[in-house]
Scaffold this motif. Structure first.
Motif, PDB file in Angstrom:
ATOM      1  N   ILE A   1     -11.868  16.706  50.999  1.00 43.23           N
ATOM      2  CA  ILE A   1     -10.664  15.565  51.130  1.00 43.23           C
ATOM      3  C   ILE A   1     -10.026  15.733  52.615  1.00 43.23           C
ATOM      4  O   ILE A   1     -10.057  16.928  53.058  1.00 43.23           O
ATOM      5  CB  ILE A   1      -9.751  15.438  50.191  1.00 43.23           C
ATOM      6  N   GLN A   2      -9.850  14.736  53.280  1.00 46.24           N
ATOM      7  CA  GLN A   2      -9.280  14.988  54.474  1.00 46.24           C
ATOM      8  C   GLN A   2      -8.131  13.880  54.811  1.00 46.24           C
ATOM      9  O   GLN A   2      -8.396  12.509  54.343  1.00 46.24           O
ATOM     10  CB  GLN A   2     -10.519  14.677  55.395  1.00 46.24           C
ATOM     11  N   GLU A   3      -7.224  14.120  55.627  1.00 46.37           N
ATOM     12  CA  GLU A   3      -6.315  13.047  55.855  1.00 46.37           C
ATOM     13  C   GLU A   3      -5.957  13.239  57.307  1.00 46.37           C
ATOM     14  O   GLU A   3      -5.490  14.416  58.038  1.00 46.37           O
ATOM     15  CB  GLU A   3      -4.833  13.105  55.196  1.00 46.37           C
ATOM     16  N   ARG A  30     -10.107  10.323  53.760  1.00 45.06           N
ATOM     17  CA  ARG A  30     -11.441  10.183  52.967  1.00 45.06           C
ATOM     18  C   ARG A  30     -11.338  11.262  52.093  1.00 45.06           C
ATOM     19  O   ARG A  30     -10.867  12.431  52.034  1.00 45.06           O
ATOM     20  CB  ARG A  30     -12.533  10.319  54.011  1.00 45.06           C
ATOM     21  N   TRP A  66      -5.187   6.634  46.586  1.00 45.08           N
ATOM     22  CA  TRP A  66      -5.029   7.683  47.660  1.00 45.08           C
ATOM     23  C   TRP A  66      -5.785   7.231  48.924  1.00 45.08           C
ATOM     24  O   TRP A  66      -5.699   7.541  50.157  1.00 45.08           O
ATOM     25  CB  TRP A  66      -5.678   8.930  47.247  1.00 45.08           C
ATOM     26  N   LEU A  67      -6.708   6.428  48.882  1.00 44.14           N
ATOM     27  CA  LEU A  67      -7.658   6.177  49.955  1.00 44.14           C
ATOM     28  C   LEU A  67      -6.930   4.633  50.491  1.00 44.14           C
ATOM     29  O   LEU A  67      -7.602   3.973  51.650  1.00 44.14           O
ATOM     30  CB  LEU A  67      -8.995   5.532  49.625  1.00 44.14           C
TER      31      LEU A  67
END
Lengths: 497, 1125
Positions: free
Chosen positions: B653-655, B697, A23-24
């Motif tokens: 979580i973050q995008e 992250r 996902w990273l």
């Protein structure tokens, strides 16, 4: 109560599913990671094209290793005898073989860095074809061609590293040089002595040759046929073989390398193989003559076994080579020209009456302070009536049939054959009535002078002086020492062993 | 009866809304308020034109028009005087209100009947009573029970019982008692309210909101400072960032002399010094923004950008916490090392509808006091005295003299242009705010609208921001849902007048207008028009239709749910999504000097083809999408009365995806037709450019806090962060902090001490990280060469070697601090000492060139910061009876910064720069030296016999040759000490606050001296100069001067111009008056606050220099009126 905690646990678990490293693993779209690039066939093609684009950079063959610095090292350009504040500093220093001043150091560093940068890119292709080429490039022929070209690119650059920074083949002083196979910061750079280095070169050239042999479309079609975007027979990526290190270019490169390291036999064999190569009963490639010069192609596109495509070569080269501009006054700060005396000396003893190079690649109308200077027009064309500029003008020759003939001439043991080759050679230059050589020594001295004439602004003369370890360069006032032929490595370099 | 009560309530609230509307109408945007479904009667429309009528005649007329019946006692209606009335198509309830207002009569709508009642009579019906008890169930006597926001109240009796008569309206009860926590209860329909008050353990209720957890301040070991909404009012500056700087000295806004008070300039800020290094010296010197030290900004748990914070509506903010040290920021792990600014927005308050409205004017008055230029006579005299109008060649000499005489004639006839004031004006902007809130305990809402228009000091520059938000809260049993939606629009416009410096440079003897009063395009060359175009007239370009503007729209939605699972155990889930669109438009008129006059560019646009290419438009468009989510579980419990434990766990979580594209087009024939569609073509030889980023992250955070008996406490935090921007081998990294503290005031020997109320010691140590400035470097990357081609192909080229071991920059920070409060917090103070070491700094690592690249990004280099922060505040007068308070407060911050380790690559860059004679490098990096240092060649001053400067070379030998290699370190450009002090007077409704800022201990290279005083002869021919050229320069042997003679040698970096930079400025003055007496409350206005804020009023400095080079500084004055209904 228990149920609540259970629900809570489930929520936490679902969120945790995201918590894997994949996902990273994201990147913006303008950049591409190496492993993503080499996961597609197009990626391999684009990386290979990238190598050629880098080769055509002005830092190396786009300018410094063809037109400016390398020719200055061979004292081919006119310059004032005293260094002034305003002349081209790096070129002036290189002409005088003073390599320790900052301008010379910077110039050398730029060329060195870019050559190795291209090598690194070629290394990436070689490595990735080995690792996942079979899964990604399904056609084994194309796979072999791509990898073969990458080997050839590496060899081309590493040979010039040797020719610039290495020891004089006939000299006394020893130099060890890096032969790069690195593909990451963890790879170790290895330095080799002359013989081992040549062995690496030979290996790469043989690899290139064996990979390209019979797979290269040039074994099936002519260069001309492949020079058409409309040619439907094969994959588009395999067109325009002159702009790529094809099989015959590799052969010619091999001849160049053998001659440089002093292996005349092998040089002769390789050169003759190119000269005698045939496809469907026709010679694969002949030298440029009428067919190029009558239509104004000055870079001999039809005899290039390998050239670099550079769409803007005229734009930038005009500022220092002047080109065909007739209303530009010679300016010591930027221009590289010959004085009219030098020009006369260049063609001394030649029959110039119909010499197609003599009449077609020079601009004799550059003046300053009552003096006349001569500029080369090789990279200049009239945009008004240029036919297919991409194929005929926007190029930088890297390996030409003329050189192959000169290699054959120089390395043959037979005076008779030398004269035969010589006549063919001169015919292509539209020069007749040249007397035959009376000895092989005469051949040698002709060849040296001919390199100077034929390859002006193509960067071959310095290497010719170096491999013959000559003390005298034309237009150089002081004797050239062996030391002067060996460019110092940039200060950043060290041998880790 | 109950039904009646409800409809009454409706009527009242509806009436009130309309009254509010009346007051707001004249300045507010049209704003529709939806009221609950109304009964038929009150919304009927009537048209009346009555002269000298009495009430009965009036009611009869209404009845005739509407058919509505009225019921009333005729005796009190008769006592009303006669009146005139003229209304047209007006709602009945409004008309009734207008007539009966102030008469003690209220109207009650009952279906088709309206009942007129006496006001007092009805109010008597509402009596509220109840009992106030403590936690043990004992009645509490003497508890103050007030109706919130009124003066009506009572106190409980000996048994804790109270009875209160309510006036008409919707109220909240406020229970307060010394030693107990305040409690609020919304009355609603209840007639009996019993409450339990909790004991307020000294400041136990003070909470630090860290953006992830809520922690008791009593046991918090981190260094944090809190900015309240009141502070924001009192210290208000041009924007929120300025305001924050005015309040807390540990927030450092870099002085940006080039951009002055440009409202569109995003300042560079850092907290507790710089802790990151830029990647290359060259970039740093070329002024690439030093964003690497910017703090993280969190709003209600979600990250926002610095620009968004700058544009934020400060009326939406409840408080801002500035987290400074590792103990406070470790919970932000890899983002925490530059400090964290936590913004907490206001929660909707339950109760009746409350309306806050504000209207204000903002004035930007240019401050040009630092400029001291020559006028036309002086300039011409100077030029002539220096022989500029003489030549050795007789014919030329004549020509020059003719030019001189022409200029002299014009000057003597009074021609002298004050160029300085041409591009500036007093910008008058405005701001409007509206906030409404209400609801009941289960369901509350608030909505805000804000519009702010800053008109900059440069003409036509400005920044407009609009913000709107809606917050909804719903609580059910042990669940609280909250949703916050906001929409922000910003429009920034740069001045079409261009750079201020262009006007400063103009020759005063040139007139911008010709004899016909038309604007001239360009001025003749210094030596006449025969020698080509001269300087172009910047006012001509300003008169064209060129523009340069940009803006963005951002929509944000944050949702959270809080679940009190058990007593002490709380779960919170949050999800935030924000989307931003930004765009920039730059249009250059085809008539611009760039195409027509500029010597460098005009020829290209004067060819047949070039003519058609005049006029250019650069369009940029981009979008950012960001989502983040987190879940938090917290547990707090007191065991055996003396062990208090807090445990918090958080997972987030973050995008973020970002892209921006820029296109250039050209060929506009008419400047009025600047729409993109009118362009002739895409710009020649230009390609579209783009920048994109994509980042993900995640992080896991844990926090444990233990307090023993309110005295000793321990605070531990741990975080694991994962990010896509780091190397394949280092996807995750841990961060942590630990702290201990001691509340000395809770020790037995101090309890009940009347002098010392608060004394606390705390110490912490921890490790945090910084992700910024690290977009690449971890992976081997290829980039497509779209601006190049090879035959018919385009290729991709290797960009850099990735470093799979690349990891976060980490900062280790030690903090020790103390807090104290004396005489019931009459005097308060805090002191913190810190030492901060940032290691793993991302920097270039050299490798042999044969590796293919000169370097790769690696974790090398270290920077240290050490310093202390002291703050102090005291009430000199605190008189409750006279309602008079005088408070003074001050802060002093010391910070020392130095580089403790550097990469070889950077060292080599330094050397290369020193070698290059032509590169007048401003900064170099050396180990042991501060990051922002000044390097110049030491000077011994001006030789009185020759007027030339004498230097000292590197080895200390005298020389008259300037060489870059002789530059030495001459001091840090960051001040060692910074601080502020302020004095605040409060008397009744008045508040006067003066706040000063100061800094000293740093050096400054005085650019003015170089650009405007020690100019060359050549400069004189193209630019106006400072008066000191006229008075202070060397002219003849024997002159002992500071400035060298005037010749054609430009002055290079010299120690003469390095000066001590000590500054004191009056950063803000504010005067507020709150008007909340019963007179205005009669009109249903609870309070009106008048405010006047002035910022950047005065600036005293030891360096005499021009301030605001490209954009002048301005004094900012804001006046506002705020209503609360």
């Amino acid at each position: 109560m228990r149920r609540k905690i259970y629900i809570l646990f489930c929520v936490a678990l679902v969120l945790n599913l995201y918590a894997c490293s994949d996902w990273l693993d994201v990147r913006p779209e303008t950049e591409q990671k190496d492993k993503d690039l080499f996961s597609t066939y197009d990626g391999f093609c684009d990386a290979l094209t990238g190598c050629y684009m880098s080769l055509a950079s002005q830092d190396i063959y786009g300018e410094r290793l063809t037109m400016t610095h390398i020719e200055s090292l061979a004292n081919l350009w006119y310059m004032t005898s005293v260094q002034t504040e305003t002349n081209r500093q790096a070129d002036w220093l290189l002409k005088h073989h003073e390599y320790t001043s900052i301008y010379a150091e910077d110039a050398i560093e730029v060329m060195y860095a870019k050559l190795f940068n291209v090598v690194a890119q070629a290394n990436m292709i070689i490595k990735n074809v080995n690792e996942n080429g079979e899964q990604v490039i399904l056609d084994p022929d194309i796979r072999a061609v791509i990898q073969g070209e990458a080997y050839a690119i590496r060899a081309y650059c590493q040979l010039d590293i040797l020719r610039l920074f290495g020891q004089v083949p006939q000299g006394i002083q020893k130099v060890e040089l890096p032969y790069s196979e690195v593909t990451s910061i963890d790879d170790i750079l290895t330095y080799y002595d002359f013989d081992a280095y040549v062995e690496k070169l030979t290996y790469d050239l043989e690899m290139a040759e064996s990979l390209l042999k019979d797979k290269d479309p040039i074994f099936e079609y002519t260069f001309d046929e492949l020079n058409s975007g409309a040619f439907a027979g094969i994959s588009e990526f395999l067109l325009y073989r002159q702009s790529r290190l094809n099989y015959w270019a590799v052969k010619a490169l091999e001849a160049r390398m053998y001659l440089y390291v002093g292996n005349r036999t092998k040089a002769y064999e390789a050169a003759m193989e190119v000269i005698n190569a045939e496809l469907n009963g026709q010679a694969v490639m002949t030298m440029s003559g009428v067919e190029d010069f009558t239509v104004g192609y000055k870079l001999c596109p039809s005899e290039c076994l390998f050239y670099l495509s550079k769409y803007n070569v005229m734009t930038y080269s005009q500022s220092f080579l002047i080109g065909g501009n007739t209303n530009v006054a010679y300016d010591v700060r930027s221009h590289l020209v010959l004085s009219s005396d030098m020009f006369d000396e260049l063609y001394e003893g030649q029959n110039i009456n119909s010499h197609n190079r003599y009449w077609n690649v020079w601009n004799r109308q550059v003046e300053y302070g009552g003096q006349t200077y001569v500029a080369t027009t090789k990279y200049y064309w009239n945009e008004g009536n240029a036919d297919a500029p991409m194929l005929h003008y926007q190029i930088i020759p890297m390996l030409r049939m003329s050189e192959v003939y000169l290699i054959a001439l120089e390395s043959t043991n037979s005076l008779e054959e030398a004269n035969r080759l010589f006549q063919t050679y001169m015919r292509a230059h539209a020069v007749s009535n040249m007397p035959d050589f009376s000895s092989l020594d005469d051949v040698q001295s002709f060849v040296i002078g001919e390199y100077r004439r034929e390859f002006v602004a193509e960067g071959q003369m310095f290497y010719t002086y170096k491999r013959t370890n000559t003390r005298e360069m034309l237009w150089c006032d002081e004797p050239v020492e062996e030391q002067d032929y060996i460019l110092p490595l940039p200060r950043t370099e060290y041998n880790p062993n | 009866m109950k039904k009646n009560g409800e409809s009454k309530g409706n009527l009242r609230s509806a009436q009130k809304i309309f009254r509010v509307m009346k007051i707001l109408c004249f300045f507010m945007l049209a704003w529709l308020i939806q009221v609950k479904a109304e009964t038929y009667a009150q919304s009927q429309l009537v048209t009346l034109n009555l002269k000298n009528c009495n009430v009965e005649e009036f009611l009869q007329e209404v009845k005739n028009q509407t058919g509505i019946h009225f019921m009333y006692r005729s005796e009190f209606v008769k006592s009303m005087p006669r009146f005139n009335l003229e209304v047209e198509q007006k709602r009945l309830d409004e008309v009734l209100k207008q007539v009966f207002e102030g008469q003690g009569i209220r109207c009650r709508f009952e279906d088709e009947v309206v009942i007129l009642v006496e006001e007092q009579q009805e109010a008597e019906k509402r009596v509220i009573k109840g009992t106030v008890r403590d936690a043990q169930g004992n009645g509490l006597p003497g508890v103050t029970v007030m109706l919130k926001n009124t003066t009506i109240g009572t106190a409980t009796n000996i048994d804790g019982q109270y009875t209160l008569t309510l006036p008409a309206g919707d109220y909240t009860l406020l229970f307060s008692m010394v030693g107990m926590k305040d409690r609020e209860e919304w009355i609603g329909d209840r007639s009996e309210i019993d409450v339990v008050l909790q004991v307020a353990v000294a400041e136990m209720d003070e909470v630090v909101v860290t953006g992830i957890f809520k922690k008791a301040k009593e046991s918090y070991t981190g260094a944090v400072s809190t900015v309240t909404k009141e502070d924001l009012q009192i210290y208000r500056g041009q924007n929120l960032l300025q305001t924050l700087k005015n309040i807390d000295a540990s927030i450092n806004l870099a002085v940006d002399n080039a951009n002055g008070s440009n409202p569109n300039n995003l300042p560079q800020i850092n907290i507790r010094g710089n802790s990151s290094l830029p990647m290359s010296v060259q970039e740093y010197n070329e002024g690439v923004r030093n964003d690497v030290n910017a703090p993280l900004i969190i709003m209600d748990g979600f990250e926002i950008s610095l620009e968004r914070l700058m544009d934020y509506n400060d009326e939406e903010i409840e408080a801002i916490n500035i987290l400074k040290d590792a103990a406070a920021t470790a919970i932000y792990g890899s983002r925490g090392s530059n400090g964290v600014i936590v913004v907490i927005t206001k929660q909707p308050e339950p109760g009746k509808l409350r309306v806050n409205a504000e209207i204000g004017a903002d004035i930007e008055a240019p401050d040009l006091s630092s400029y001291d230029l020559l006028n036309a006579v002086e300039k011409l005299t100077l030029e002539n005295s220096l022989g500029l109008y003489h030549s050795g060649i007789p014919s030329t000499d004549l020509e020059y003299q003719a030019i001189y005489n022409k200029r002299l004639r014009s000057v003597l006839s009074g021609q002298s242009t004050d160029w300085l004031h041409k591009p500036v004006h007093v910008g008058v902007g405005s701001h409007y705010n509206l906030r409404m809130e209400g609801g009941r305990d289960e369901f509350r809402w608030s909505t805000t609208l804000n519009y702010k228009n800053v008109e900059g000091a440069m003409k036509n520059s400005g920044r407009n921001t609009f913000n709107g938000s809606i917050t909804l809260m719903y609580s059910k049993k042990n669940l609280i849902f909250r949703n916050y939606t906001s929409y922000g629009v910003t429009r920034a416009k740069e001045s079409n007048y261009g750079n201020f410096s262009d006007y400063v440079a103009q020759q005063p003897y040139n007139s911008p207008y010709d004899e016909n009063g038309d604007i001239t395009r360009y001025f003749e060359n210094f030596y006449g028009t025969g020698r080509g175009y001269g300087e172009f007239n910047p006012l001509y370009d300003a008169s064209l239709k060129s523009f340069d503007k940009n803006g963005y729209e951002e929509i944000t939605n944050n949702f959270s749910v809080e679940w009190n699972i058990l007593d002490g155990l709380t779960f919170r889930g949050q999800l935030g999504i924000s989307s931003m669109n930004d765009h920039s438009d730059t249009f250059l008129s085809p008539k611009s000097s760039y195409f027509t006059v500029d010597i460098d560019t005009a020829p290209e646009y004067s060819t047949d083809d070039g003519f058609l290419r005049r006029g250019s438009y650069t369009y940029g468009t981009g979008e950012t999408l960001n989502y983040s989510g987190n879940t938090t579980l917290s547990y707090s419990k007191v065991f055996k009365e003396r062990h208090q434990l807090y445990v918090g766990l958080d997972y987030s979580i973050q995008e973020t995806k970002q892209n921006f594209y820029i296109f250039q087009i050209e060929g506009f024939t008419n400047e009025n037709m600047s729409s993109i569609g009118n362009a002739r073509q895409y710009a020649k030889n230009a390609i579209p450019s783009s920048s994109t980023s994509h980042m993900r992250r995640l992080g896991f955070t844990g926090n444990v806090n233990y307090i023993y008996n309110g005295r000793y406490y321990l605070d531990l935090s741990y975080r694991i962060d994962g990010s896509s921007t780091f190397g394949a081998d280092k996807k995750y990294a841990p961060f942590w902090s630990s702290g201990i503290g001691w509340n000395i005031h809770n020790e037995n020997f101090l309890t009940g001490n009347s002098v010392l109320n608060v004394l606390r010691l705390k110490a912490s140590y921890g490790q945090t990280g910084s992700q910024q400035g690290s977009g690449s470097g971890a992976t081997t990357l290829y980039k497509y060469q779209t601006d190049n081609k090879y035959m018919n192909w385009t290729g991709t080229v290797l960009q850099e070697w990735g470093n799979p071991r690349l990891t976060w920059q980490t900062t280790n920070e030690f903090n020790i601090g103390t807090e104290f409060g004396l005489w019931n917090s009459r005097i308060r103070g805090e002191f913190n000492f810190y030492a901060k070491k940032t290691s793993n700094l991302l920097s270039s690592m050299n490798i042999p060139l044969a590796m293919g690249f000169p370097s790769y990004i690696a974790n090398i280099g270290k920077v240290k910061n050490r310093g202390w922060e002291a703050s102090f505040s005291a009430y000199i007068i605190r008189d409750h009876e006279k309602d008079f308070n005088w408070m003074v407060s001050g802060q002093l911050v010391y910070n020392k910064n130095w580089i403790s380790k550097l990469s070889e690559a950077i060292k080599k860059q330094n050397e290369a720069m020193l070698q290059n004679d032509n590169y007048d490098v401003a900064n170099l990096f050396y180990e042991g030296r501060p990051q922002n240092s000044i390097y110049a060649v030491r000077s011994l001053g001006i030789d009185p016999s020759t007027g030339n400067e004498i230097f000292l070379d590197k080895d200390g030998n005298e020389t008259d040759v300037w060489k870059a290699g002789d530059k030495v370190y001459l001091g840090s450009s960051d001040p060692l000490y910074r601080g502020n002090f302020s004095t605040m007077l409060m008397w009744k409704g008045f508040t006067l606050n003066l706040s000063f800022g100061y800094y000293w201990g740093g050096k400054m290279y005085n650019e003015t001296l170089k650009n405007r005083v020690e100019v060359t002869l050549g400069d004189l021919t193209v630019s106006n100069v400072d008066r000191r050229v006229y008075t202070d320069r060397w002219t003849k042997p024997g002159d002992v001067t500071f400035f060298k003679k005037i010749d054609n040698n430009p002055t290079r970096a010299t120690s003469r111009f390095v000066m001590d930079n000590d500054v004191l400025e009056l950063q803000s003055v504010s005067l507020q008056y709150k008007w909340d007496n019963s007179w205005i409350q009669k009109y249903n206005v609870q309070s009106i606050t008048f405010g006047l804020n002035m910022s950047d009023l005065f600036h005293w400095s030891t360096v005499k220099m021009e301030r605001g080079i490209n954009y002048p500084y301005a004094r900012n004055i804001q006046g506002s009126i705020k209503f609360v209904f």
